[in-house]
Enzyme design. Sequence first.
Site, PDB file in Angstrom:
ATOM      1  N   SER B 146      11.100 -10.040  -6.292  1.00 16.92           N
ATOM      2  CA  SER B 146      10.659  -9.983  -4.894  1.00 16.92           C
ATOM      3  C   SER B 146      11.819  -9.543  -3.991  1.00 16.92           C
ATOM      4  O   SER B 146      12.321  -8.428  -4.168  1.00 16.92           O
ATOM      5  CB  SER B 146      10.086 -11.342  -4.490  1.00 16.92           C
ATOM      6  N   ASP B 223      -1.065 -10.180  -7.313  1.00 19.53           N
ATOM      7  CA  ASP B 223       0.008 -10.666  -6.443  1.00 19.53           C
ATOM      8  C   ASP B 223      -0.526 -10.760  -5.007  1.00 19.53           C
ATOM      9  O   ASP B 223      -1.062  -9.787  -4.472  1.00 19.53           O
ATOM     10  CB  ASP B 223       1.169  -9.665  -6.531  1.00 19.53           C
ATOM     11  N   HIS B 255       2.492 -13.631  -8.100  1.00 19.47           N
ATOM     12  CA  HIS B 255       3.889 -13.479  -7.658  1.00 19.47           C
ATOM     13  C   HIS B 255       4.786 -14.606  -8.180  1.00 19.47           C
ATOM     14  O   HIS B 255       5.969 -14.665  -7.852  1.00 19.47           O
ATOM     15  CB  HIS B 255       3.912 -13.469  -6.119  1.00 19.47           C
TER      16      HIS B 255
END
Lengths: 277, 277
Positions: B146, B223, B255
């Site tokens: 991320s 996600d 995620h």
Amino acid sequence: MKTVSENRSFGGTQGVYTHASDACGCDMTFGLFLPEEAEDGPVPLLWYLSGLTCTHENAMTKAGAQSWCAEHGIAIVFPDTSPRGEDVADDEAYDLGKGAGFYVNATQDPWAKHFKMWDYITDELPRVLGDTFAVDMGRQSITGHSMGGHGALTIAMHHPDRFRSVSAFAPIANPTESDWGKKQFKAYLGEADTEAWKAHDSALLMAERGFSGPVLIDQGDSDNFLDLLKPEALAEAMAAKRQDGIFRMQKGYDHSYFFISTFMEDHVTFHAEALYS
Amino acid sequence: MKTVSENRSFGGTQGVYTHASDACGCDMTFGLFLPEEAEDGPVPLLWYLSGLTCTHENAMTKAGAQSWCAEHGIAIVFPDTSPRGEDVADDEAYDLGKGAGFYVNATQDPWAKHFKMWDYITDELPRVLGDTFAVDMGRQSITGHSMGGHGALTIAMHHPDRFRSVSAFAPIANPTESDWGKKQFKAYLGEADTEAWKAHDSALLMAERGFSGPVLIDQGDSDNFLDLLKPEALAEAMAAKRQDGIFRMQKGYDHSYFFISTFMEDHVTFHAEALYS
């Protein structure tokens, strides 16, 4: 149906067959590898669509697919890339006419009479195979190279219930924006029919509808035809569509069968996973 | 340097260490896993940069990296994601201030005093590690998740001679076009410095310069943050740049660390191949 040849191959049989095609209005020839398991009953079927200038023979002899298909008990069919014969229209260029059917149904003269490769691959040949050989038409996947990668992707996205997975080696990914596409779509489909053009563009179809199963794309970064293939359009569309899939840029590989054969094991394994799940 | 803890792990040692950071002007804590092979001499080093809200601890306990790093004889370092301490500026939002350093050098108040994560990760911490532990700074690779995927990709592309490979799990791929990016770049770098913004955008860097080694990206299609991550911008840039690399859209994954841990083996194996070649 005429048997041109049958050879023992990896415990199974590599055959070449000719039949009268209604779709193309001529005799058509294809290669079919049946693994040993086909002796006991229908086996899953993988389609391999070839690229510009190819016949049924190129991938059959150079792609190295039979060993992996034998390992997984999968049949693989190698169709021709266009209608053939003396009365079939042709062009001097390598990328129009014979060997360059582009997996569409031509609507324009002089091509419309024979160049019905879309119907041949999606309708007629599947019936011929299902009626004649020990292949399980309930378990099909499809792959192809270059023009055949274009064919595999467009056919798969138009037949999501038929194919469990689709892959492509260096596909012509965005033909409506490429000289590998615009020239042929203009000749076969006519300049005005932009809807027909769009219906045969993998990047556009991916953006619009995606594919119902997994997708695997391999592209060599040393491919001489990258500007014509336009892989970036497909890669973006796959990611934007959140397509279940893998896009691989393979360092140092070009557009040849040396590229295809290197990654054939990965592609057959990928399809086997979908066909046996 | 203070040893916070050391635990035996997969035949090696998982340590946590705190040191006074000149770059950040505060104490900084990191996790470092050293495989058994480090007892005999320096081993290759993999960097794992974490995402928003994380400390050094999250990936160290949840990403499942140590087993694969042990298998390949690779060290892995888990830095913190921001400066820490009572005198360090912060914001109520989870995505600004502490836990959200974004791997840049802040130039704007109140952040400029401590938020120098770029210098910390690219300059100070490498020196600390190389001086203190049995890690081979000639063989480094980098990954992250991320915000940390953003950090890994941007740092790698600015240091092509340092990192042999880069990978990312669900990276913030195009922060100059995302609310995960615009807010932070405005706060840390100032609204006017668009060149600094561009220098910290993976999709733009990929389009402009690419990376000298192989790249592996995994992104889950389930996600929750896809609209903020913008994977399609990176996928397109990789393909357009003919980047040696693989972009995978992973069906059903979100995620979380469940996603990361699932594909950690692939990422460590990918880096091991580059580190030992």
